[in-house]
Scaffold this motif. Structure first.
Motif, short mmCIF file in Angstrom:
data_model
loop_
_atom_site.label_atom_id
_atom_site.label_comp_id
_atom_site.label_asym_id
_atom_site.label_seq_id
_atom_site.Cartn_x
_atom_site.Cartn_y
_atom_site.Cartn_z
N LEU A 1 0.83 -1.19 0.00
CA LEU A 1 0.00 0.00 0.00
C LEU A 1 0.88 1.25 0.00
O LEU A 1 1.95 1.26 0.57
CB LEU A 1 -0.90 0.04 1.24
N ARG A 2 0.37 2.30 -0.63
CA ARG A 2 1.04 3.60 -0.63
C ARG A 2 0.03 4.66 -0.23
O ARG A 2 -1.02 4.80 -0.89
CB ARG A 2 1.59 3.90 -2.03
N ALA B 1 -2.82 3.88 -2.73
CA ALA B 1 -2.56 3.27 -4.03
C ALA B 1 -1.97 1.89 -3.80
O ALA B 1 -1.24 1.67 -2.85
CB ALA B 1 -1.59 4.13 -4.84
N ALA B 2 -2.33 0.94 -4.68
CA ALA B 2 -1.79 -0.42 -4.59
C ALA B 2 -1.78 -1.03 -5.98
O ALA B 2 -2.71 -0.84 -6.76
CB ALA B 2 -2.62 -1.28 -3.64
N VAL C 1 -12.53 12.31 -9.03
CA VAL C 1 -12.10 13.02 -10.24
C VAL C 1 -10.68 13.57 -10.05
O VAL C 1 -9.80 13.41 -10.91
CB VAL C 1 -13.06 14.18 -10.57
N VAL C 2 -10.44 14.21 -8.90
CA VAL C 2 -9.14 14.81 -8.64
C VAL C 2 -8.05 13.73 -8.59
O VAL C 2 -6.96 13.88 -9.16
CB VAL C 2 -9.17 15.60 -7.32
N THR C 3 -8.34 12.61 -7.90
CA THR C 3 -7.35 11.55 -7.76
C THR C 3 -7.02 10.93 -9.10
O THR C 3 -5.85 10.62 -9.39
CB THR C 3 -7.85 10.48 -6.77
N CYS C 4 -8.02 10.72 -9.95
CA CYS C 4 -7.74 10.18 -11.28
C CYS C 4 -6.86 11.14 -12.08
O CYS C 4 -5.96 10.70 -12.82
CB CYS C 4 -9.05 9.91 -12.03
N ALA C 5 -7.08 12.44 -11.93
CA ALA C 5 -6.23 13.42 -12.62
C ALA C 5 -4.80 13.34 -12.10
O ALA C 5 -3.83 13.45 -12.88
CB ALA C 5 -6.79 14.82 -12.42
N GLU C 6 -4.64 13.11 -10.80
CA GLU C 6 -3.29 12.98 -10.23
C GLU C 6 -2.60 11.72 -10.75
O GLU C 6 -1.40 11.74 -11.07
CB GLU C 6 -3.38 12.94 -8.70
N LEU C 7 -3.34 10.61 -10.85
CA LEU C 7 -2.78 9.38 -11.40
C LEU C 7 -2.40 9.58 -12.87
O LEU C 7 -1.35 9.10 -13.32
CB LEU C 7 -3.78 8.23 -11.27
N ALA C 8 -3.26 10.28 -13.61
CA ALA C 8 -2.96 10.53 -15.02
C ALA C 8 -1.68 11.34 -15.18
O ALA C 8 -0.89 11.12 -16.10
CB ALA C 8 -4.14 11.25 -15.68
N ALA C 9 -1.46 12.28 -14.26
CA ALA C 9 -0.24 13.09 -14.32
C ALA C 9 1.00 12.25 -14.06
O ALA C 9 2.08 12.55 -14.57
CB ALA C 9 -0.32 14.24 -13.30
N CYS C 10 0.86 11.16 -13.29
CA CYS C 10 2.00 10.26 -13.04
C CYS C 10 2.31 9.41 -14.27
O CYS C 10 3.44 8.93 -14.43
CB CYS C 10 1.68 9.36 -11.85
N ARG C 11 1.31 9.13 -15.10
CA ARG C 11 1.41 8.45 -16.38
C ARG C 11 1.66 6.95 -16.26
O ARG C 11 1.07 6.17 -17.00
CB ARG C 11 2.49 9.08 -17.27
N THR C 12 2.57 6.53 -15.40
CA THR C 12 2.96 5.12 -15.33
C THR C 12 2.97 4.64 -13.88
O THR C 12 2.92 5.44 -12.94
CB THR C 12 4.37 4.91 -15.91
N LEU C 13 3.07 3.30 -13.70
CA LEU C 13 3.21 2.76 -12.36
C LEU C 13 4.48 3.30 -11.69
O LEU C 13 4.48 3.62 -10.50
CB LEU C 13 3.27 1.23 -12.40
N ASP C 14 5.54 3.40 -12.47
CA ASP C 14 6.78 3.92 -11.91
C ASP C 14 6.59 5.37 -11.47
O ASP C 14 7.12 5.79 -10.44
CB ASP C 14 7.89 3.82 -12.95
N GLY C 15 5.82 6.13 -12.24
CA GLY C 15 5.53 7.50 -11.85
C GLY C 15 4.73 7.58 -10.56
O GLY C 15 4.98 8.45 -9.72
N ARG D 1 4.82 5.31 -8.17
CA ARG D 1 5.73 4.90 -7.10
C ARG D 1 6.62 6.06 -6.65
O ARG D 1 6.95 6.18 -5.48
CB ARG D 1 6.62 3.75 -7.58
N LYS D 2 7.01 6.91 -7.58
CA LYS D 2 7.96 7.98 -7.28
C LYS D 2 7.28 9.28 -6.86
O LYS D 2 7.97 10.22 -6.43
CB LYS D 2 8.85 8.24 -8.49
N ALA D 3 5.97 9.35 -6.98
CA ALA D 3 5.26 10.59 -6.66
C ALA D 3 5.42 10.93 -5.17
O ALA D 3 5.28 10.06 -4.31
CB ALA D 3 3.78 10.46 -7.01
N ARG D 4 5.70 12.18 -4.88
CA ARG D 4 5.83 12.62 -3.49
C ARG D 4 4.46 13.04 -2.98
O ARG D 4 3.78 13.87 -3.59
CB ARG D 4 6.83 13.78 -3.40
N ARG D 5 4.06 12.47 -1.84
CA ARG D 5 2.74 12.74 -1.31
C ARG D 5 2.85 13.17 0.16
O ARG D 5 3.53 12.52 0.95
CB ARG D 5 1.86 11.50 -1.39
#
Length: 286
Positions: free
Chosen positions: A166-167, A188-189, A231-245, A247-251
């Motif tokens: 989990l993240r 996120a998982a 809606v907001v969370t999906c936009a944040e995931l879209a900005a990360c683009r990939t699983l690796d993105g 994983r590296k996102a600072r929260r």
């Protein structure tokens, strides 16, 4: 119990953005790169049945309210300890344990995906779980009707909750104007290897793996009704683009209670990025 000012007290809840590489991902060298986390990502969304008292007909992530037994200190566990989760989530240790447990339990109840495994031993890999058998289905239904606790289910099978899968992502509190309120931690998982999500019915009449970058347009067109945090969370995931993105996102996990204000004559919910969304109908809540 209401707050001193008469508003409803938020109920603790947890929700999980379950992620996987998009099938046939071609970024950064094809499917192999996608499997490593370099390709496009998909998120699992569920459409709640219209008879639900909370967010009927809305697309949501798997999740729900914390059960008092989720705080059971006897649950088998690996990964960050509850004390570390408490620091990350901004809670006490008991609530942190309950939130992590609720996130894993609710995901299993609603999708059949279990963020748990046999304990890993030196030189061995954990066996992939198959949760589609009849005995697993009895356990899942026992969790839903509360005839079984999550501790009993995992301990009886010699499994451990994998908190490292989990993240922590965000925390949203329903605006005070709403009659039903939740204090929801978002996690996120990644979909565990060898497991698949299932359409198990109950609270949802549809589950779908979705490209998060398409959600905003579908929501604006009225084809995917959902609450502002989704809606907001999906936009944040879209900005990360990939699983690796992802994983590296600072929260930074800080509580956010959306601002409710009138915009151009309509009551709107204003998100952290300043974008405003329609206020959910009575009975719904972020």
């Amino acid at each position: 119990m209401p707050e001193q000012d008469g508003t409803a007290r938020p109920r603790p809840a947890a929700t999980v953005m379950l992620l996987r590489p998009a099938p046939g991902g071609t970024a950064a060298g094809g499917r192999v790169a996608a499997d490593r986390g370099g390709g496009p990502v998909e998120v699992l969304l569920m459409r709640r049945v219209r008879s639900m008292g909370f967010a009927p007909g809305a697309y949501v992530f798997p999740g729900g309210g914390v059960d008092e037994r989720d705080a059971d200190g006897g649950i088998p566990w690996t990964g960050p300890a509850p004390e570390e989760w408490a620091r990350t989530l901004g809670t006490d240790v008991r609530e942190a344990r309950a939130l992590v447990c609720a996130a894993v339990r609710e995901t299993f109840e609603e999708t059949g995906v279990l963020l748990a495994s046999e304990p890993e031993r030196a030189g061995e890999r954990a066996i992939t779980l198959d949760t589609t058998s009849e005995d697993w289905e009895r356990d899942r239904l026992g969790l839903i009707d509360r005839s079984r606790s999550f501790t009993e289910v995992l301990s009886g099978r010699g499994l451990v909750l994998r908190s490292e899968w989990l993240r922590a992502w965000s925390r949203w509190i329903t605006p005070r104007a709403q009659p039903r309120r939740y204090d929801t931690w978002f996690f996120a998982a990644e979909l565990p290897p060898g497991q698949t999500s299932r359409d198990v019915g109950g609270e949802a009449d549809l589950t779908a793996w979705t490209d998060p970058s398409l959600v905003a347009a579908e929501w604006e067109a009225g084809r995917m009704p959902m609450l502002p945090p989704t809606v907001v969370t999906c936009a944040e995931l879209a900005a990360c683009r990939t699983l690796d993105g992802v994983r590296k996102a600072r929260r930074d996990i800080v509580p956010f209670e959306p601002d409710v204000r009138e915009v151009n004559g309509q009551v709107r919910v204003v998100a952290p990025d300043g974008v405003d969304y329609p206020l959910p109908k009575p009975g719904a809540a972020p």
